[in-house]
Scaffold this motif. Structure first.
Motif, PDB file in Angstrom:
ATOM      1  N   GLN A 242      52.805   4.006  75.201  1.00 52.19           N
ATOM      2  CA  GLN A 242      51.603   3.623  75.661  1.00 52.19           C
ATOM      3  C   GLN A 242      51.475   3.618  77.337  1.00 52.19           C
ATOM      4  O   GLN A 242      50.494   3.633  77.452  1.00 52.19           O
ATOM      5  N   GLU A 243      52.397   3.580  78.089  1.00 53.13           N
ATOM      6  CA  GLU A 243      52.394   3.844  79.583  1.00 53.13           C
ATOM      7  C   GLU A 243      51.895   5.139  79.629  1.00 53.13           C
ATOM      8  O   GLU A 243      50.913   5.118  80.659  1.00 53.13           O
ATOM      9  N   ILE A 244      52.285   5.896  79.191  1.00 55.99           N
ATOM     10  CA  ILE A 244      51.827   7.424  79.400  1.00 55.99           C
ATOM     11  C   ILE A 244      50.318   7.663  79.174  1.00 55.99           C
ATOM     12  O   ILE A 244      49.609   8.095  79.883  1.00 55.99           O
ATOM     13  N   LEU A 245      49.910   7.114  78.023  1.00 59.54           N
ATOM     14  CA  LEU A 245      48.579   7.172  77.583  1.00 59.54           C
ATOM     15  C   LEU A 245      47.492   6.478  78.571  1.00 59.54           C
ATOM     16  O   LEU A 245      46.506   6.748  78.678  1.00 59.54           O
ATOM     17  N   ARG A 246      47.984   5.204  79.170  1.00 58.31           N
ATOM     18  CA  ARG A 246      47.211   4.313  79.828  1.00 58.31           C
ATOM     19  C   ARG A 246      47.185   4.882  81.128  1.00 58.31           C
ATOM     20  O   ARG A 246      46.006   5.092  81.668  1.00 58.31           O
ATOM     21  N   ASP A 247      48.095   5.645  81.555  1.00 52.90           N
ATOM     22  CA  ASP A 247      48.131   5.919  83.011  1.00 52.90           C
ATOM     23  C   ASP A 247      49.029   7.345  83.129  1.00 52.90           C
ATOM     24  O   ASP A 247      50.158   7.193  83.901  1.00 52.90           O
ATOM     25  N   PRO A 248      48.322   8.524  82.664  1.00 56.20           N
ATOM     26  CA  PRO A 248      49.155   9.611  82.699  1.00 56.20           C
ATOM     27  C   PRO A 248      49.519  10.209  84.325  1.00 56.20           C
ATOM     28  O   PRO A 248      48.383  10.051  84.865  1.00 56.20           O
ATOM     29  N   GLN A 249      50.470  10.458  84.452  1.00 60.64           N
ATOM     30  CA  GLN A 249      50.653  10.693  86.219  1.00 60.64           C
ATOM     31  C   GLN A 249      50.294  12.243  86.364  1.00 60.64           C
ATOM     32  O   GLN A 249      49.712  12.670  87.247  1.00 60.64           O
ATOM     33  N   HIS A 250      50.816  13.304  85.461  1.00 60.08           N
ATOM     34  CA  HIS A 250      50.822  14.505  85.670  1.00 60.08           C
ATOM     35  C   HIS A 250      49.654  15.285  85.409  1.00 60.08           C
ATOM     36  O   HIS A 250      49.055  14.887  84.236  1.00 60.08           O
ATOM     37  N   PRO A 251      48.980  15.991  86.086  1.00 60.35           N
ATOM     38  CA  PRO A 251      47.809  16.585  85.805  1.00 60.35           C
ATOM     39  C   PRO A 251      47.618  17.402  84.339  1.00 60.35           C
ATOM     40  O   PRO A 251      46.626  17.148  83.757  1.00 60.35           O
ATOM     41  N   TYR A 252      48.740  17.791  83.986  1.00 60.62           N
ATOM     42  CA  TYR A 252      48.862  18.394  82.472  1.00 60.62           C
ATOM     43  C   TYR A 252      48.624  17.375  81.515  1.00 60.62           C
ATOM     44  O   TYR A 252      47.977  17.625  80.406  1.00 60.62           O
ATOM     45  N   THR A 253      49.398  16.364  81.778  1.00 61.31           N
ATOM     46  CA  THR A 253      49.360  15.068  80.907  1.00 61.31           C
ATOM     47  C   THR A 253      47.906  14.563  80.654  1.00 61.31           C
ATOM     48  O   THR A 253      47.517  14.347  79.538  1.00 61.31           O
ATOM     49  N   GLN A 254      47.414  14.461  81.915  1.00 62.27           N
ATOM     50  CA  GLN A 254      45.703  13.968  81.952  1.00 62.27           C
ATOM     51  C   GLN A 254      44.920  15.181  81.112  1.00 62.27           C
ATOM     52  O   GLN A 254      44.052  14.278  80.410  1.00 62.27           O
TER      53      GLN A 254
END
Length: 559
Positions: A242-254
């Motif tokens: 959930q954290e990654i979805l709400r606030d992806p840090q890496h440009p690739y994840t975004q």
């Protein structure tokens, strides 16, 4: 939670030897999986996610070797196990549900026999009880009428049923860790949901850990507590889903979060609730002016198949039952339903590959059944098809140039020089380098092959493209590119698309109109917004409910 991890990977490096030297596929992966935990590795093809998973099972293909780091299972270093040692833990302690059910089941063995094999290999059930256990496993994997199903062969199963059989095999010996490699990529959303719910339920019950390998972020976030995002052999981000979805840090994840169709559809749904115009968020759909005159009209279409070996009532199977719809020029009509709903049969009749039992198909006002052979051949130029599996639809013996040129040769279009120019132009259209002409299908990735299949379908300048599950086998980023490509081409060339799919997330992004089929009949049809916002049938609502990730809260900082 238990303190010691069930599986721990410490700075694992994996390389392949090729004629040109050593290729590093995985560069320093670290991860831990605890008993009962679900973890998903997300990334596109070639990111190293399957290679990482296969190293745990000692199943690295070809020249693959773990060249650095440690893989610890239950505290023991299994990095350099012998084949015999791996055989001892494979299946019994670490199970696998492989990706492609067609190539992972033996076509000449009955399903029951194959599951029995896995029980025998892992020595978990005494011989006399095996047959009964096989039926239990099949029923557990959600296959009704298990005893009869066990006697059938893989070709008698639909894709979803085959996948369930593989899950039954993967869990047969009750392993502590189950690796599910894209376990549902080729399945309907409802089947996918059933299978994943079932997997979740089973794994909770048995307390085993699950490692999902997937390219669908929506699915990963909904099903796994921890997400690991891989890109080019490295982990670029990991943490609670959930954290990654709400606030992806890496440009690739975004980029991944932005591209995932399930998440894009969830944005459209959220925007609709907020009263925004969904067309603005759509990928090219509904933005261009639409001619309301249908290019294809289907009326009361019925197809009955004779079933071999059956008598009386059961002899006839009504695969398509009184189906009527219009494909408006320049729009996308999605034909949606689960496996076996009759949607591909309808497509095959529209394409003149199957003859209807009754009903009519008209193309620009002309009944296709009244056309002469010559007229039908000419109609082929106007209607082209892109199939689901780019591996099967391109001739492996033909170069890419020849694959794309073939329809031009068949229809006697132009001379050699002009055909060469046309192939180059088509490669440009689908954003492939011209140098690809000299390559062969097996040298290309799935997404590239699908682009070639689209280029080939466009070679004759058609008006209608029938897209039969054309993006379901692709990674999200690639899928997103192909969807955008199809949308651009539609605007540019004024194409009409008949989109056969089970993936409602993709439909939400692309379709102007939706026709929902269930067991051969149309149960609902309307515009995309009508069907999604106000489904009239429970069946449609269930299909929409099953879209993975549709109800996840996602970060807004991605626009």
């Amino acid at each position: 939670m238990v303190d010691t991890p069930l599986l721990e990977m410490k700075d694992v490096k994996i390389a392949f030897e090729s004629t040109t030297g050593t290729v590093e596929a995985v560069r320093g992966v670290n991860m831990s999986i605890y008993p009962g935990q679900s973890v998903a590795i997300v990334g596109e093809s070639g990111s190293g996610k399957s290679t990482t998973a296969m190293s745990i099972l000692g199943l690295l293909p070809g020249t693959g070797k773990v060249t650095g780091g440690q893989i610890l299972f239950e505290g023991e270093d299994i990095t350099h196990y012998s084949d015999k040692q791996f055989e001892d833990i494979r299946g019994s302690k670490i199970g696998l549900v492989p990706q492609d059910p067609m190539s992972n089941l033996n076509p000449v063995w009955r399903i029951g026999t194959q599951i029995e094999e896995s029980l025998k290999a892992n020595n978990v059930v005494p011989g006399s009880e095996r047959a009964e256990r096989v039926n239990e496993l099949l029923a557990e994997a959600g296959l009704p009428d298990a005893a009869r199903r066990a006697k059938q062969f893989p070709h008698e199963f639909s894709g979803g049923m085959r996948q369930r059989a593989l899950i039954a095999m993967g869990l047969a010996a009750r392993p502590k860790l189950l690796i599910a490699d894209e376990p549902t990529s080729a399945l309907d959303v409802t089947v996918q949901k059933t299978i994943l719910d079932h997997l979740g339920h089973l794994t909770q019950e048995l307390g085993n850990a699950v490692l999902f390998i997937t390219h669908d972020l929506g699915l990963a976030a909904e099903r796994a507590e921890q997400l690991i995002v891989m890109h080019r052999g490295r982990i670029v981000e990991s943490g609670p889903s959930q954290e990654i979805l709400r606030d992806p840090q890496h440009p690739y994840t975004q980029r991944l979060v932005k591209a995932a169709p399930s998440l894009a559809s969830s944005r459209i749904q959220a925007a609709q609730k907020a009263g925004l115009e969904s067309a603005e968020l759509k990928t090219g759909a509904a933005i261009h002016e639409v001619d309301s005159k249908p290019v294809i009209s289907v009326r009361n279409l019925t197809k009955i198949f004779d079933i071999r070996g059956q008598k009386g009532e059961k002899k006839n199977l009504k695969a398509v039952d009184d189906v009527s719809f219009d494909l408006r020029r320049g729009t996308t009509l999605a034909l949606v339903g689960e496996s076996g709903s009759g949607k591909s049969t309808v497509a095959n009749m529209v394409l003149q590959l199957l003859e209807p039992t009754s009903g009519t198909i008209t193309y620009e006002g002309r009944d296709t059944s009244q056309m002469s052979k010559k007229e039908l051949f000419a109609l082929r130029r106007k209607m082209q098809v892109v199939f689901q599996n780019p591996y099967g639809s391109l001739d492996p013996m033909y170069s890419i140039y020849k694959c794309i040129e073939e329809p031009l040769v068949l229809h006697k279009v132009g001379n050699r020089k002009s055909r060469e120019d046309r192939v180059a132009e088509l490669l440009d259209m689908v954003s492939m380098p011209r140098s690809a002409m000299r390559r062969f299908p097996n040298e290309l990735s799935g997404g590239q092959r699908q682009r070639i299949a689209i280029a080939r379908a466009l070679a004759l300048g058609p008006e209608v493209l029938v897209l039969d599950e054309a993006v379901s086998a692709l990674d999200v980023l690639v899928q997103n590119q192909i969807i955008n490509l199809l949308a651009d081409l539609q605007g540019e060339l004024d194409l009409s698309y008949l989109f056969i799919t089970h993936d409602l997330a993709v439909v939400r992004q692309t379709a102007d109109d939706i026709v929902v089929m269930q067991t051969g009949k149309i149960v609902e049809q309307g515009t995309s917004d009508e069907v999604f916002n106000n489904p009239k049938q429970d069946y449609t609502a269930k299909l929409i409910e099953s879209v993975p990730g549709l109800h996840l809260e996602i970060g807004t900082g991605l626009e």
